[in-house]
Motif scaffolding. Structure first.
Motif, short mmCIF file in Angstrom:
data_model
loop_
_atom_site.label_atom_id
_atom_site.label_comp_id
_atom_site.label_asym_id
_atom_site.label_seq_id
_atom_site.Cartn_x
_atom_site.Cartn_y
_atom_site.Cartn_z
N ALA A 114 -57.42 -55.19 -4.30
CA ALA A 114 -57.15 -53.75 -4.18
C ALA A 114 -55.69 -53.37 -4.37
O ALA A 114 -55.21 -52.40 -3.79
CB ALA A 114 -57.65 -53.23 -2.83
N SER A 115 -54.98 -54.12 -5.19
CA SER A 115 -53.59 -53.76 -5.51
C SER A 115 -53.25 -54.33 -6.89
O SER A 115 -53.45 -55.53 -7.13
CB SER A 115 -52.64 -54.33 -4.47
OG SER A 115 -51.31 -53.95 -4.76
N PRO A 116 -52.80 -53.47 -7.81
CA PRO A 116 -52.60 -52.03 -7.68
C PRO A 116 -53.93 -51.27 -7.68
O PRO A 116 -54.98 -51.83 -8.00
CB PRO A 116 -51.77 -51.68 -8.91
CG PRO A 116 -52.23 -52.68 -9.93
CD PRO A 116 -52.46 -53.95 -9.16
N ASP A 159 -46.82 -52.71 -1.53
CA ASP A 159 -45.61 -51.88 -1.55
C ASP A 159 -46.04 -50.45 -1.85
O ASP A 159 -46.07 -50.04 -3.01
CB ASP A 159 -44.62 -52.39 -2.60
CG ASP A 159 -43.27 -51.69 -2.49
OD1 ASP A 159 -43.17 -50.69 -1.74
OD2 ASP A 159 -42.31 -52.13 -3.15
N PRO A 160 -46.41 -49.69 -0.84
CA PRO A 160 -46.98 -48.35 -1.07
C PRO A 160 -46.02 -47.37 -1.72
O PRO A 160 -46.45 -46.32 -2.20
CB PRO A 160 -47.36 -47.89 0.35
CG PRO A 160 -46.51 -48.71 1.26
CD PRO A 160 -46.34 -50.03 0.59
N ARG A 161 -44.74 -47.69 -1.77
CA ARG A 161 -43.77 -46.76 -2.38
C ARG A 161 -43.43 -47.14 -3.82
O ARG A 161 -42.52 -46.58 -4.41
CB ARG A 161 -42.51 -46.69 -1.53
CG ARG A 161 -42.74 -46.06 -0.16
CD ARG A 161 -41.44 -45.62 0.48
NE ARG A 161 -40.58 -46.74 0.82
CZ ARG A 161 -39.34 -46.60 1.30
NH1 ARG A 161 -38.84 -45.39 1.51
NH2 ARG A 161 -38.62 -47.67 1.59
N THR A 162 -44.17 -48.11 -4.37
CA THR A 162 -44.01 -48.46 -5.79
C THR A 162 -45.19 -47.90 -6.57
O THR A 162 -46.34 -48.19 -6.26
CB THR A 162 -43.95 -49.99 -5.97
OG1 THR A 162 -42.78 -50.49 -5.32
CG2 THR A 162 -43.88 -50.35 -7.45
N TYR A 163 -44.87 -47.09 -7.58
CA TYR A 163 -45.90 -46.39 -8.34
C TYR A 163 -45.90 -46.86 -9.79
O TYR A 163 -44.86 -47.21 -10.36
CB TYR A 163 -45.69 -44.88 -8.29
CG TYR A 163 -45.59 -44.33 -6.88
CD1 TYR A 163 -46.71 -44.25 -6.07
CD2 TYR A 163 -44.36 -43.92 -6.36
CE1 TYR A 163 -46.63 -43.75 -4.78
CE2 TYR A 163 -44.27 -43.42 -5.07
CZ TYR A 163 -45.40 -43.34 -4.28
OH TYR A 163 -45.31 -42.86 -3.00
N SER A 180 -39.88 -47.32 -8.33
CA SER A 180 -39.79 -48.22 -7.18
C SER A 180 -38.51 -47.94 -6.38
O SER A 180 -37.58 -47.29 -6.86
CB SER A 180 -39.81 -49.68 -7.64
OG SER A 180 -38.74 -49.93 -8.53
N ILE A 181 -38.48 -48.46 -5.17
CA ILE A 181 -37.33 -48.29 -4.27
C ILE A 181 -36.40 -49.49 -4.41
O ILE A 181 -36.84 -50.64 -4.43
CB ILE A 181 -37.81 -48.17 -2.81
CG1 ILE A 181 -38.70 -46.94 -2.64
CG2 ILE A 181 -36.61 -48.10 -1.87
CD1 ILE A 181 -38.01 -45.63 -2.88
N TRP A 182 -35.09 -49.20 -4.54
CA TRP A 182 -34.11 -50.28 -4.53
C TRP A 182 -33.33 -50.23 -3.22
O TRP A 182 -33.16 -49.19 -2.61
CB TRP A 182 -33.15 -50.19 -5.73
CG TRP A 182 -32.39 -48.89 -5.85
CD1 TRP A 182 -32.70 -47.83 -6.62
CD2 TRP A 182 -31.18 -48.54 -5.17
NE1 TRP A 182 -31.79 -46.82 -6.48
CE2 TRP A 182 -30.83 -47.24 -5.59
CE3 TRP A 182 -30.35 -49.19 -4.25
CZ2 TRP A 182 -29.69 -46.57 -5.13
CZ3 TRP A 182 -29.22 -48.54 -3.78
CH2 TRP A 182 -28.90 -47.24 -4.23
#
Length: 257
Positions: A152-154, A190-194, A222-224
């Protein structure tokens, strides 16, 4: 001597009975053919052993059907051996032979085609038993679906629009349009990576034989993180921000039967 005569008599009797029975069966078949509806379309009979027979249905006595074929003549098929019977007028022709239609013309293994799904149709596709995609047509032009993996990811949501731009007289040189978007995230990993892809493409041909050119952009957001140790205070200080990246993509796919 008498035994020999009896044996000869029995042989002649069975031979004559076989001849009579053959004549009766032949007459019955001929009568069936004479009374058959010659306007019946050609059919494709799929057998339980995965073989198929194409011809004109000329008889049906409830237990077996008679198919008049071009190369082998009349073939009588018991109904318990039959899986399906399809009218060949509704089936595509490839190389002069009737074939079962492509059950999945709206996409290839990895990329979509412009051939539309009909309203109410759908599919579930497995890629190497790891990734799965499902799609359902809300109308003859719009369909929605999801793409994900066993873990179930992505997890991506698909929206697709298709239309027939040109339909040739023979139905073999059509032009189809497809455009759509897939977007989702890495979920719990990583829910904040789209992730996402927007595309448009053209398909040339028909559902049985076609070629498709797709072009679009792949996107990732994505978040850095930035961390620095301050020896004077003995503390870690840091910052974070979002980074977006886009890459062009193009695909060429085809299907030939």
């Amino acid at each position: 001597m008498k035994t020999t005569k009896y044996l000869l008599a029995l042989i002649l009797f069975f031979c004559s009975m076989d001849s009579v029975m053959s004549q009766v069966n032949s007459n019955a078949i001929n009568d069936s053919l004479k009374t058959a509806d010659t306007t019946i379309s050609y059919v494709v009979v799929e057998l339980e052993n995965n073989k198929s027979i194409t011809g004109k249905k000329v008889s049906d006595d409830g237990r077996e059907i008679g198919i008049m074929t071009v190369d082998k003549g009349l073939i009588l098929i018991p109904k318990y051996q039959i899986r399906t019977i399809t009218v060949s007028a509704t089936m595509p022709s490839v190389g002069g032979k009737k074939v079962f239609p492509n059950p999945h013309p709206s996409r290839y293994l990895y990329s979509p085609s412009g051939i539309p799904l009909k309203k109410g149709d759908g599919y579930i596709q497995a890629i190497y038993l790891v990734a799965y995609q499902g799609q359902y047509a809300l109308t003859d032009h719009f369909s929605i679906g999801i793409t994900s993996t066993l873990w179930a990811s992505p997890f991506l949501v698909n929206v697709k629009y298709t239309n027939t731009l040109h339909k040739s007289a023979d139905g073999k040189k059509n032009v189809y349009l497809a455009t759509g978007i897939q977007a989702g995230s890495l979920t719990y990993i990583d829910p904040r990576t789209y992730f996402g892809i927007g595309y448009a493409g053209l398909t040339f041909g028909n559902p049985e034989s076609n070629v498709t050119v797709n072009g679009g952009f792949l996107g990732e957001s994505s978040i850095w993180y930035y961390n620095q140790y301050d020896p004077l205070t003995g503390r870690w200080t840091g910052d974070e921000g979002r980074e977006n990246e886009f890459l062009p993509a193009i695909s060429l796919s085809w299907n030939q039967r």
